[in-house]
Design a protein around this motif. Structure first.
Motif, short mmCIF file in Angstrom:
data_model
loop_
_atom_site.label_atom_id
_atom_site.label_comp_id
_atom_site.label_asym_id
_atom_site.label_seq_id
_atom_site.Cartn_x
_atom_site.Cartn_y
_atom_site.Cartn_z
N UNK A 264 -29.03 -28.56 36.14
CA UNK A 264 -30.27 -27.84 36.44
C UNK A 264 -31.17 -28.65 37.37
N UNK A 265 -30.85 -29.94 37.55
CA UNK A 265 -31.78 -30.84 38.24
C UNK A 265 -31.60 -30.84 39.75
N UNK A 266 -30.47 -30.36 40.24
CA UNK A 266 -30.22 -30.48 41.67
C UNK A 266 -29.32 -29.34 42.15
N UNK A 267 -29.61 -28.85 43.37
CA UNK A 267 -28.85 -27.71 43.91
C UNK A 267 -27.37 -28.06 44.06
N UNK A 268 -27.07 -29.32 44.40
CA UNK A 268 -25.66 -29.67 44.64
C UNK A 268 -24.87 -29.76 43.33
N UNK A 269 -25.59 -29.84 42.22
CA UNK A 269 -24.91 -29.88 40.90
C UNK A 269 -24.85 -28.51 40.24
N UNK A 270 -25.52 -27.52 40.85
CA UNK A 270 -25.62 -26.22 40.18
C UNK A 270 -24.24 -25.64 39.91
N UNK A 271 -24.06 -25.11 38.70
CA UNK A 271 -22.80 -24.47 38.35
C UNK A 271 -21.72 -25.44 37.90
N UNK A 272 -22.03 -26.74 37.87
CA UNK A 272 -20.99 -27.67 37.44
C UNK A 272 -20.81 -27.61 35.93
N UNK A 273 -19.64 -27.93 35.50
CA UNK A 273 -19.36 -27.91 34.07
C UNK A 273 -18.12 -28.72 33.78
N UNK A 274 -17.77 -28.78 32.52
CA UNK A 274 -16.58 -29.53 32.14
C UNK A 274 -16.06 -29.08 30.78
N UNK A 275 -14.79 -29.23 30.60
CA UNK A 275 -14.22 -29.11 29.25
C UNK A 275 -14.46 -30.44 28.55
N UNK A 276 -14.38 -30.47 27.25
CA UNK A 276 -14.38 -31.75 26.54
C UNK A 276 -13.60 -31.56 25.24
N UNK A 277 -12.56 -32.33 25.11
CA UNK A 277 -11.71 -32.26 23.92
C UNK A 277 -11.56 -33.67 23.39
N UNK A 278 -12.08 -33.89 22.18
CA UNK A 278 -12.17 -35.25 21.64
C UNK A 278 -11.58 -35.31 20.23
N UNK A 279 -10.94 -36.41 19.93
CA UNK A 279 -10.50 -36.65 18.55
C UNK A 279 -11.04 -38.01 18.10
N UNK A 280 -11.33 -38.07 16.82
CA UNK A 280 -11.82 -39.30 16.21
C UNK A 280 -10.92 -39.58 15.01
N UNK A 281 -10.30 -40.76 15.02
CA UNK A 281 -9.42 -41.13 13.92
C UNK A 281 -10.22 -41.95 12.93
N UNK A 282 -10.33 -41.45 11.69
CA UNK A 282 -11.10 -42.15 10.67
C UNK A 282 -10.34 -42.05 9.35
N UNK A 283 -10.10 -43.20 8.71
CA UNK A 283 -9.20 -43.24 7.55
C UNK A 283 -7.90 -42.56 7.97
N UNK A 284 -7.38 -41.65 7.14
CA UNK A 284 -6.11 -41.04 7.55
C UNK A 284 -6.32 -39.66 8.17
N UNK A 285 -7.54 -39.40 8.61
CA UNK A 285 -7.84 -38.09 9.19
C UNK A 285 -8.07 -38.13 10.70
N UNK A 286 -7.66 -37.03 11.32
CA UNK A 286 -7.96 -36.80 12.73
C UNK A 286 -9.04 -35.73 12.79
N UNK A 287 -10.21 -36.08 13.28
CA UNK A 287 -11.30 -35.11 13.45
C UNK A 287 -11.29 -34.63 14.89
N UNK A 288 -11.59 -33.34 15.07
CA UNK A 288 -11.53 -32.78 16.42
C UNK A 288 -12.86 -32.15 16.80
N UNK A 289 -13.18 -32.21 18.08
CA UNK A 289 -14.28 -31.41 18.63
C UNK A 289 -13.81 -30.94 20.00
N UNK A 290 -14.01 -29.66 20.26
CA UNK A 290 -13.32 -29.09 21.43
C UNK A 290 -14.09 -27.93 22.05
N UNK A 291 -14.16 -27.97 23.41
CA UNK A 291 -14.70 -26.85 24.19
C UNK A 291 -13.90 -26.77 25.49
N UNK A 292 -13.40 -25.58 25.80
CA UNK A 292 -12.69 -25.40 27.08
C UNK A 292 -11.20 -25.19 26.91
N UNK A 293 -10.44 -25.54 27.95
CA UNK A 293 -8.99 -25.28 27.89
C UNK A 293 -8.14 -26.54 27.97
#
Ligand code: MG
Length: 238
Positions: free
Chosen positions: A86-115
């Motif tokens: 939102x701060x600059x015309x050259x950045x307008x419309x930019x975006x990204x997917x983000x797919x993350x896993x966090x390994x803690x104890x014996x669990x895999x936690x996930x957080x995900x947006x996109x493809x």
């Protein structure tokens, strides 16, 4: 936990706008696939990953059940990418997917947006742990397309959810209990557009050395045209 990772621009795109992070101290592994003109996509994906890492480091030591914190971190990353766009015309419309896993104890936690995707490889089977937030995936869900048709569809890049588009964002969470011998693969669509899941599974199984498996996956995607940036993280549970 052992891991290996690679990111390649592919054969068609001039710049690599994918980003990845490997933060074993946090147990965090993530991939992001940026979009937007004037190289803004690369800025979006790098900003999102950096903000997620910063957020989790600020909450170190992490609680025993860090799933919610991981989701909050992705929401924080969204806020920052949105502010930037939102701060600059050259950045307008930019975006990204983000797919993350966090390994803690014996669990895999996930957080995900996109493809971008997370696969679990266990006992010779490959299971997709994330659902694509894309137009073609909606069509698959409604029964209008097969998975294979969706993979090659001309509109496969149209996302229904991404970071940087709205100030608030719904993030998919989840957790899976890990077993010794499990492998977990994070990747951007530059891999999955060229390799269906069963081929990814076979290739990883045939190459027990993680570095070699990752190299092979990228090689095959390139052999088949390398039409997009390719990013892969492969992890093995000991
Ligand atoms: Mg891509």
């Amino acid at each position: 936990m052992k891991w290996s990772q690679a990111s390649d621009a592919g054969l068609v795109r001039r710049v690599n706008e994918d980003s990845l992070c490997v933060e074993p101290g946090l147990g965090l592994f993530a991939v992001a696939d940026g979009m937007g003109g004037h190289r803004a996509g690369g800025i979006a994906s790098r900003t999102a990953i950096a903000e997620l890492v910063r957020f989790l480091k600020a909450h170190h030591p992490l609680p025993d059940d860090p799933g919610n914190l991981l989701v909050q971190g992705v929401q924080e990353a969204n806020r920052l990418v949105y502010q930037l766009s939102s701060s600059s015309a050259s950045y307008r419309g930019m975006g990204t997917t983000l797919t993350a896993v966090l390994v803690a104890k014996e669990y895999l936690h996930l957080a995900h947006v996109g493809d971008s995707r997370v696969y679990l490889l266990r006992g010779g089977k490959i299971l997709q742990l994330t659902e694509d937030h894309s137009l073609v995936q909606e069509l698959v869900r409604l029964g209008g397309l097969s998975e294979e048709q969706a993979r090659c569809h001309p509109q496969r890049n149209v996302l229904t959810r991404a970071l940087g588009i709205e100030p608030r964002l719904e993030v998919d969470g989840g957790q899976v209990k890990l077993h010794p011998g499990d492998k977990v693969l994070l990747c951007t669509d530059g891999l999955t557009v060229h390799l269906p899941p069963h081929e990814i599974g076979t290739l990883v199984e045939k190459n027990p050395d993680l570095n070699r498996a990752v190299k092979k996956l990228v090689e095959v995607a390139l052999e088949r045209g390398g039409s997009d940036n390719i990013t892969v993280i492969l992890m093995a549970v000991e």
